[in-house]
Design a protein around this motif. Structure first.
Motif, PDB file in Angstrom:
ATOM      1  N   LEU A  95       0.828  -1.207   0.000  1.00  0.00           N
ATOM      2  CA  LEU A  95       0.000   0.000   0.000  1.00  0.00           C
ATOM      3  C   LEU A  95       0.861   1.254   0.000  1.00  0.00           C
ATOM      4  O   LEU A  95       0.565   2.221  -0.701  1.00  0.00           O
ATOM      5  CB  LEU A  95      -0.945   0.001   1.203  1.00  0.00           C
ATOM      6  CG  LEU A  95      -2.057  -1.041   1.179  1.00  0.00           C
ATOM      7  CD1 LEU A  95      -2.830  -1.015   2.490  1.00  0.00           C
ATOM      8  CD2 LEU A  95      -2.984  -0.806   0.005  1.00  0.00           C
ATOM      9  N   THR A  96       1.949   1.257   0.761  1.00  0.00           N
ATOM     10  CA  THR A  96       2.852   2.403   0.804  1.00  0.00           C
ATOM     11  C   THR A  96       3.514   2.605  -0.550  1.00  0.00           C
ATOM     12  O   THR A  96       3.588   3.729  -1.050  1.00  0.00           O
ATOM     13  CB  THR A  96       3.923   2.208   1.897  1.00  0.00           C
ATOM     14  OG1 THR A  96       3.266   2.021   3.142  1.00  0.00           O
ATOM     15  CG2 THR A  96       4.848   3.407   1.973  1.00  0.00           C
ATOM     16  N   ALA A  97       3.984   1.530  -1.167  1.00  0.00           N
ATOM     17  CA  ALA A  97       4.608   1.615  -2.484  1.00  0.00           C
ATOM     18  C   ALA A  97       3.614   2.130  -3.520  1.00  0.00           C
ATOM     19  O   ALA A  97       3.945   2.954  -4.363  1.00  0.00           O
ATOM     20  CB  ALA A  97       5.160   0.259  -2.905  1.00  0.00           C
ATOM     21  N   ALA A  98       2.386   1.667  -3.445  1.00  0.00           N
ATOM     22  CA  ALA A  98       1.351   2.127  -4.379  1.00  0.00           C
ATOM     23  C   ALA A  98       1.052   3.604  -4.165  1.00  0.00           C
ATOM     24  O   ALA A  98       0.858   4.356  -5.126  1.00  0.00           O
ATOM     25  CB  ALA A  98       0.084   1.297  -4.216  1.00  0.00           C
ATOM     26  N   ALA A 113       1.521   9.149  -6.084  1.00  0.00           N
ATOM     27  CA  ALA A 113       1.822  10.545  -5.771  1.00  0.00           C
ATOM     28  C   ALA A 113       2.953  11.099  -6.634  1.00  0.00           C
ATOM     29  O   ALA A 113       3.113  12.303  -6.746  1.00  0.00           O
ATOM     30  CB  ALA A 113       2.199  10.671  -4.296  1.00  0.00           C
ATOM     31  N   SER A 114       3.758  10.228  -7.245  1.00  0.00           N
ATOM     32  CA  SER A 114       4.899  10.660  -8.047  1.00  0.00           C
ATOM     33  C   SER A 114       4.441  11.142  -9.414  1.00  0.00           C
ATOM     34  O   SER A 114       3.546  10.549 -10.016  1.00  0.00           O
ATOM     35  CB  SER A 114       5.881   9.499  -8.230  1.00  0.00           C
ATOM     36  OG  SER A 114       6.415   9.098  -6.993  1.00  0.00           O
ATOM     37  N   PRO A 115       5.083  12.196  -9.916  1.00  0.00           N
ATOM     38  CA  PRO A 115       4.756  12.649 -11.274  1.00  0.00           C
ATOM     39  C   PRO A 115       5.232  11.618 -12.292  1.00  0.00           C
ATOM     40  O   PRO A 115       6.114  10.806 -12.012  1.00  0.00           O
ATOM     41  CB  PRO A 115       5.544  13.953 -11.403  1.00  0.00           C
ATOM     42  CG  PRO A 115       6.645  13.847 -10.404  1.00  0.00           C
ATOM     43  CD  PRO A 115       6.128  12.987  -9.292  1.00  0.00           C
ATOM     44  N   ASN A 119       9.861   6.656  -8.966  1.00  0.00           N
ATOM     45  CA  ASN A 119       9.298   7.390  -7.820  1.00  0.00           C
ATOM     46  C   ASN A 119       9.591   8.888  -7.877  1.00  0.00           C
ATOM     47  O   ASN A 119       9.919   9.512  -6.877  1.00  0.00           O
ATOM     48  CB  ASN A 119       9.795   6.793  -6.503  1.00  0.00           C
ATOM     49  CG  ASN A 119       9.362   5.352  -6.343  1.00  0.00           C
ATOM     50  OD1 ASN A 119       8.247   4.984  -6.713  1.00  0.00           O
ATOM     51  ND2 ASN A 119      10.244   4.528  -5.822  1.00  0.00           N
ATOM     52  N   GLY A 120       9.504   9.454  -9.080  1.00  0.00           N
ATOM     53  CA  GLY A 120       9.663  10.893  -9.247  1.00  0.00           C
ATOM     54  C   GLY A 120      11.095  11.391  -9.262  1.00  0.00           C
ATOM     55  O   GLY A 120      11.328  12.594  -9.319  1.00  0.00           O
TER      56      GLY A 120
END
Length: 143
Positions: free
Chosen positions: A5-8, A13-15, A116-117
């Motif tokens: 869930l955290t990874a998702a 949230a990452s562009p 991850n952005g």
């Protein structure tokens, strides 16, 4: 389950990789070396014909671009095309600038991987010794 869930949530949230590159080019054209560097992961690998080997991380990026902006006070990148596939972006652009009264125009291609952005790999290609009369030589060959 919490890790998934955290990874998702981080991924959501990452562009997108393309948005990261668009932001990097905007920061470059503002001559904001710190902003450009902020998009690079701590262990990002940067490869370019004008470096002696691989370079690593945002500190190098910040120093490198600060040097460009000092040498080329009118430095500008014009993006011609940008293609995103998965976490990789291929970008074709033209660098222009003036150093010591000499105008420079360099076509460049880069292949950038974003996770991850953050940029984790940036591989750039360009001719380090452009020939000023290459267009006229090509025209002569075509005759």
């Amino acid at each position: 389950m919490l890790t998934l869930l955290t990874a998702a949530a981080v991924a959501a949230a990452s562009p997108s990789p393309k948005q990261v590159l668009q932001d990097v080019f905007a920061a470059f054209n503002r001559h904001d070396a710190a902003a450009v560097a902020s998009y690079y992961a701590d262990d990002a690998v940067i490869i370019s014909p004008d470096f002696c080997g691989e370079k690593i991380g945002p500190a190098f990026v910040r120093e490198n671009y600060a040097g460009y902006f000092g040498a080329f006070p009118d430095a500008h990148d014009q993006v011609l095309s940008m293609i995103e596939q998965g976490d990789t972006v291929a970008v074709e652009f033209v660098f222009t600038g003036t150093a010591g009264g000499q105008k420079v125009r360099t076509p460049i291609s880069s292949f950038v991987t974003v996770k991850n952005g953050k940029i984790v790999r940036d591989v750039t290609y360009f001719d380090v010794q452009p020939t000023p009369d290459c267009t006229s030589k090509a025209a002569e060959k075509a005759k």
